[in-house]
Write a protein that holds these residues in place. Structure first.
Motif, PDB file in Angstrom:
ATOM      1  N   GLY A 199       0.831  -1.195   0.000  1.00 13.40           N
ATOM      2  CA  GLY A 199       0.000   0.000   0.000  1.00 13.40           C
ATOM      3  C   GLY A 199       0.866   1.245   0.000  1.00 13.40           C
ATOM      4  N   GLU A 200       0.274   2.351  -0.389  1.00  9.25           N
ATOM      5  CA  GLU A 200       0.986   3.626  -0.368  1.00  9.25           C
ATOM      6  C   GLU A 200       1.167   4.077   1.086  1.00  9.25           C
ATOM      7  OE1 GLU A 200       2.298   5.578  -2.995  1.00  9.25           O
ATOM      8  OE2 GLU A 200       2.068   3.526  -3.714  1.00  9.25           O
ATOM      9  N   PRO A 201       2.163   4.933   1.346  1.00  6.03           N
ATOM     10  CA  PRO A 201       2.284   5.517   2.682  1.00  6.03           C
ATOM     11  C   PRO A 201       0.966   6.178   3.078  1.00  6.03           C
ATOM     12  CG  PRO A 201       4.180   6.119   1.354  1.00  6.03           C
ATOM     13  CD  PRO A 201       3.241   5.364   0.453  1.00  6.03           C
ATOM     14  N   ALA A 202       0.648   6.079   4.366  1.00  7.29           N
ATOM     15  CA  ALA A 202      -0.614   6.640   4.849  1.00  7.29           C
ATOM     16  C   ALA A 202      -0.674   8.130   4.567  1.00  7.29           C
ATOM     17  CB  ALA A 202      -0.730   6.390   6.347  1.00  7.29           C
ATOM     18  N   VAL A 203      -1.841   8.580   4.125  1.00  7.07           N
ATOM     19  CA  VAL A 203      -2.019  10.007   3.870  1.00  7.07           C
ATOM     20  C   VAL A 203      -1.977  10.730   5.222  1.00  7.07           C
ATOM     21  CG1 VAL A 203      -3.499  11.731   2.755  1.00  7.07           C
ATOM     22  CG2 VAL A 203      -3.553   9.354   1.983  1.00  7.07           C
ATOM     23  N   GLU A 204      -2.639  10.110   6.211  1.00  5.97           N
ATOM     24  CA  GLU A 204      -2.647  10.678   7.555  1.00  5.97           C
ATOM     25  C   GLU A 204      -1.341  10.324   8.225  1.00  5.97           C
ATOM     26  OE1 GLU A 204      -4.937  12.381   9.645  1.00  5.97           O
ATOM     27  OE2 GLU A 204      -5.643  12.894   7.642  1.00  5.97           O
ATOM     28  N   LYS A 205      -0.479  11.289   8.419  1.00  3.51           N
ATOM     29  CA  LYS A 205       0.774  10.994   9.117  1.00  3.51           C
ATOM     30  C   LYS A 205       0.522  10.718  10.589  1.00  3.51           C
ATOM     31  CE  LYS A 205       4.908  12.917   8.632  1.00  3.51           C
ATOM     32  NZ  LYS A 205       5.864  12.022   7.991  1.00  3.51           N
ATOM     33  N   VAL A 206      -0.433  11.480  11.163  1.00  6.53           N
ATOM     34  CA  VAL A 206      -0.699  11.341  12.595  1.00  6.53           C
ATOM     35  C   VAL A 206      -2.145  10.905  12.819  1.00  6.53           C
ATOM     36  CG1 VAL A 206      -0.804  12.564  14.807  1.00  6.53           C
ATOM     37  CG2 VAL A 206       1.008  13.104  13.171  1.00  6.53           C
ATOM     38  N   THR A 207      -2.326   9.801  13.537  1.00 13.33           N
ATOM     39  CA  THR A 207      -3.667   9.355  13.910  1.00 13.33           C
ATOM     40  C   THR A 207      -3.840   9.649  15.390  1.00 13.33           C
ATOM     41  OG1 THR A 207      -3.412   7.564  12.312  1.00 13.33           O
ATOM     42  CG2 THR A 207      -5.238   7.375  13.888  1.00 13.33           C
ATOM     43  N   GLU A 208      -4.669  10.657  15.702  1.00 11.55           N
ATOM     44  CA  GLU A 208      -4.865  11.003  17.113  1.00 11.55           C
ATOM     45  C   GLU A 208      -6.179  10.426  17.613  1.00 11.55           C
ATOM     46  OE1 GLU A 208      -5.588  14.814  20.006  1.00 11.55           O
ATOM     47  OE2 GLU A 208      -4.230  15.148  18.319  1.00 11.55           O
ATOM     48  N   LEU A 209      -6.097   9.613  18.656  1.00 12.17           N
ATOM     49  CA  LEU A 209      -7.292   9.022  19.253  1.00 12.17           C
ATOM     50  C   LEU A 209      -7.701   9.878  20.454  1.00 12.17           C
ATOM     51  CD1 LEU A 209      -5.975   5.358  19.115  1.00 12.17           C
ATOM     52  CD2 LEU A 209      -7.476   6.461  17.474  1.00 12.17           C
ATOM     53  N   THR A 210      -8.974   9.792  20.839  1.00 14.48           N
ATOM     54  CA  THR A 210      -9.458  10.636  21.930  1.00 14.48           C
ATOM     55  C   THR A 210      -9.791   9.806  23.150  1.00 14.48           C
ATOM     56  OG1 THR A 210     -10.434  12.003  20.217  1.00 14.48           O
ATOM     57  CG2 THR A 210     -11.095  12.481  22.481  1.00 14.48           C
ATOM     58  N   PRO A 211      -9.049  10.004  24.249  1.00 17.32           N
ATOM     59  CA  PRO A 211      -9.354   9.242  25.460  1.00 17.32           C
ATOM     60  C   PRO A 211     -10.641   9.738  26.111  1.00 17.32           C
ATOM     61  CG  PRO A 211      -7.518  10.744  25.859  1.00 17.32           C
ATOM     62  CD  PRO A 211      -7.919  10.923  24.438  1.00 17.32           C
ATOM     63  N   THR A 212     -11.339   8.850  26.816  1.00 14.84           N
ATOM     64  CA  THR A 212     -12.555   9.300  27.515  1.00 14.84           C
ATOM     65  C   THR A 212     -12.300   9.357  29.010  1.00 14.84           C
ATOM     66  OG1 THR A 212     -13.214   6.999  27.341  1.00 14.84           O
ATOM     67  CG2 THR A 212     -14.344   8.523  25.896  1.00 14.84           C
ATOM     68  N   LEU A 213     -12.931  10.344  29.628  1.00 18.39           N
ATOM     69  CA  LEU A 213     -12.803  10.522  31.062  1.00 18.39           C
ATOM     70  C   LEU A 213     -13.890   9.708  31.753  1.00 18.39           C
ATOM     71  CD1 LEU A 213     -11.677  12.128  33.522  1.00 18.39           C
ATOM     72  CD2 LEU A 213     -13.298  13.908  32.980  1.00 18.39           C
ATOM     73  N   THR A 214     -13.493   8.870  32.702  1.00 19.98           N
ATOM     74  CA  THR A 214     -14.449   8.117  33.514  1.00 19.98           C
ATOM     75  C   THR A 214     -14.438   8.734  34.904  1.00 19.98           C
ATOM     76  OG1 THR A 214     -13.743   6.143  32.338  1.00 19.98           O
ATOM     77  CG2 THR A 214     -15.027   5.789  34.335  1.00 19.98           C
ATOM     78  N   TYR A 215     -15.609   9.116  35.405  1.00 16.83           N
ATOM     79  CA  TYR A 215     -15.665   9.761  36.718  1.00 16.83           C
ATOM     80  C   TYR A 215     -15.574   8.762  37.863  1.00 16.83           C
ATOM     81  CZ  TYR A 215     -16.699  14.298  34.676  1.00 16.83           C
ATOM     82  OH  TYR A 215     -16.597  15.478  33.991  1.00 16.83           O
ATOM     83  N   GLY A 216     -16.005   7.513  37.624  1.00 18.17           N
ATOM     84  CA  GLY A 216     -15.990   6.512  38.691  1.00 18.17           C
ATOM     85  C   GLY A 216     -16.721   7.027  39.924  1.00 18.17           C
ATOM     86  N   ASN A 217     -16.267   6.603  41.121  1.00 19.06           N
ATOM     87  CA  ASN A 217     -16.888   7.134  42.349  1.00 19.06           C
ATOM     88  C   ASN A 217     -15.887   7.974  43.132  1.00 19.06           C
ATOM     89  OD1 ASN A 217     -17.057   3.779  42.554  1.00 19.06           O
ATOM     90  ND2 ASN A 217     -18.925   4.832  41.891  1.00 19.06           N
ATOM     91  N   THR A 218     -14.830   8.473  42.463  1.00 17.24           N
ATOM     92  CA  THR A 218     -13.823   9.226  43.210  1.00 17.24           C
ATOM     93  C   THR A 218     -13.709  10.676  42.762  1.00 17.24           C
ATOM     94  OG1 THR A 218     -11.966   8.624  41.762  1.00 17.24           O
ATOM     95  CG2 THR A 218     -12.480   7.089  43.563  1.00 17.24           C
ATOM     96  N   LEU A 219     -14.555  11.054  41.809  1.00 16.29           N
ATOM     97  CA  LEU A 219     -14.574  12.451  41.346  1.00 16.29           C
ATOM     98  C   LEU A 219     -16.041  12.859  41.337  1.00 16.29           C
ATOM     99  CD1 LEU A 219     -13.377  14.998  39.975  1.00 16.29           C
ATOM    100  CD2 LEU A 219     -13.294  13.744  37.831  1.00 16.29           C
ATOM    101  N   LYS A 220     -16.373  13.895  42.097  1.00 13.06           N
ATOM    102  CA  LYS A 220     -17.768  14.328  42.202  1.00 13.06           C
ATOM    103  C   LYS A 220     -18.324  14.691  40.828  1.00 13.06           C
ATOM    104  CE  LYS A 220     -17.084  17.722  45.200  1.00 13.06           C
ATOM    105  NZ  LYS A 220     -16.761  18.456  46.447  1.00 13.06           N
ATOM    106  N   ARG A 221     -19.618  14.494  40.657  1.00 12.56           N
ATOM    107  CA  ARG A 221     -20.284  14.993  39.444  1.00 12.56           C
ATOM    108  C   ARG A 221     -21.473  15.785  39.938  1.00 12.56           C
ATOM    109  NH1 ARG A 221     -20.377  10.918  34.442  1.00 12.56           N
ATOM    110  NH2 ARG A 221     -20.633  12.875  33.404  1.00 12.56           N
TER     111      ARG A 221
END
Length: 341
Positions: free
Chosen positions: A318-340
């Protein structure tokens, strides 16, 4: 000497760069024969500057690559990299490619040695953690003529392509979530950071977002090595003794955060009312804790999967990827230790 991007470096390139015959260059690199110290140094210097790695697969195989993908990671101890590896393996299992792992312990000079050794087997691709490497490692990667994917981080410029998350952004997002819940007196605990660039970038993003709102970190402590759970307990105890007014503790990873959580529970502290806490990584192992930790997942399996897909596609022609950088987005989990609220 201009080496075009795809042509692998040869003995001749080193010979031209050092002004020494190919025969002598070969002797120096194989550590054979009688060569003066000055000549040896000149040849090794030129080879290092070019990023030349000798080819161990001699004879009939000399022009071939082997079906190996070099995977170079800092550690197998923490929970992060085994998950990245499972993402890589799952993709490569469907191909002829086989991952081989090298571990650097976060040491740039060890990374250089591991990379040199692995590239001498002429693999089909490289997956390497982080965007920070020594000049010699960068030269070897650029000169390798094979697809290179740097993983885990997108804060910087990749040699070829990169897959990861922005750790600065992860730190900023966590700071905003903490401030939004009204916490003000924040302590930070983390690993020693000069060599863990990703933890450092999270810390920078975190402090930057706090500063924007006029909040300074009230206390901070760093450790190197040792059992993370025990360290987390120990540092948390010490920090709360120093500053009993702290209302939030942010840890650079989930394992020390889990130690902190156990310490607070032992002390009978109300979580998250009196003190909130958060880690980083979204480690599955910790889902059985008495409280679910607030954390942010680092998209580890997905990073491994994506990186391996890029290598497999490029090796398959295959050709080199057009997208040089693939940025993924982490998700924040509040759990029971951070007030909401």
């Amino acid at each position: 000497m201009s080496n075009d991007d795809t042509r692998p470096l040869t003995l001749r390139d080193v010979s031209e760069a050092s002004g020494v015959s190919e025969m002598t260059v070969s002797r120096v690199l194989r550590n054979r024969g009688d060569v003066s110290q000055a000549t040896r140094e000149k040849v090794l210097e030129a080879a290092k500057a070019l990023g030349y790695v000798p080819n161990k697969i001699a004879g009939a195989l000399a022009s071939q690559r082997v079906n190996l993908v070099a995977v170079i990671i800092p550690s197998l101890r923490n929970m992060v990299f085994p998950e990245v590896m499972s993402g890589i393996s799952a993709v490569l299992e469907e191909t002829d490619l086989q991952p081989v792992v090298g571990v650097t312990d976060y040491l740039p000079e060890k990374e250089e040695r591991v990379l040199y050794e692995m590239l001498s087997w002429r693999p089909s691709g490289v997956i390497i953690a982080g965007l920070e490497h020594s000049e010699a490692s960068k030269a070897m990667l650029k000169a390798s003529g094979i697809p290179v994917v740097e993983i885990m981080d997108t804060d910087g410029t990749p040699i070829d392509s990169a897959v990861g998350i922005s750790h600065r952004r992860a730190g900023r997002e966590m700071a905003k979530a903490i401030l939004k819940q009204g916490y003000q007196r924040i302590g930070f605990m983390g690993t020693k950071m000069p060599l863990d660039h990703r933890a450092r970038k999270r810390f920078e993003g975190f402090t930057e977002a706090l500063a924007k709102e006029g909040v300074e970190i009230a206390d901070q402590e760093f450790y190197s090595g040792g059992s993370a759970l025990a360290k987390g307990r120990e540092m948390t105890r010490a920090m709360l003794e120093r500053d009993p007014e702290l209302d939030f503790l942010y840890y650079s990873n989930d394992m020390i955060a889990a130690g902190g959580l156990l310490e607070l529970l032992d002390q009978g502290i109300d979580i998250p009312g009196q003190v909130g806490l958060a880690g980083f990584n979204g480690v599955e192992l910790l889902q059985g804790l008495p409280r679910q930790l607030a954390t942010m997942d680092a998209c580890r399996t997905e990073i491994g999967t994506k990186a391996a897909q890029i290598i497999a596609a490029r090796v398959a022609g295959g050709e080199p990827a057009v997208e040089k950088v693939t940025e993924l987005t982490p998700t924040l989990t509040y759990g029971n230790t951070l007030k909401r609220r």
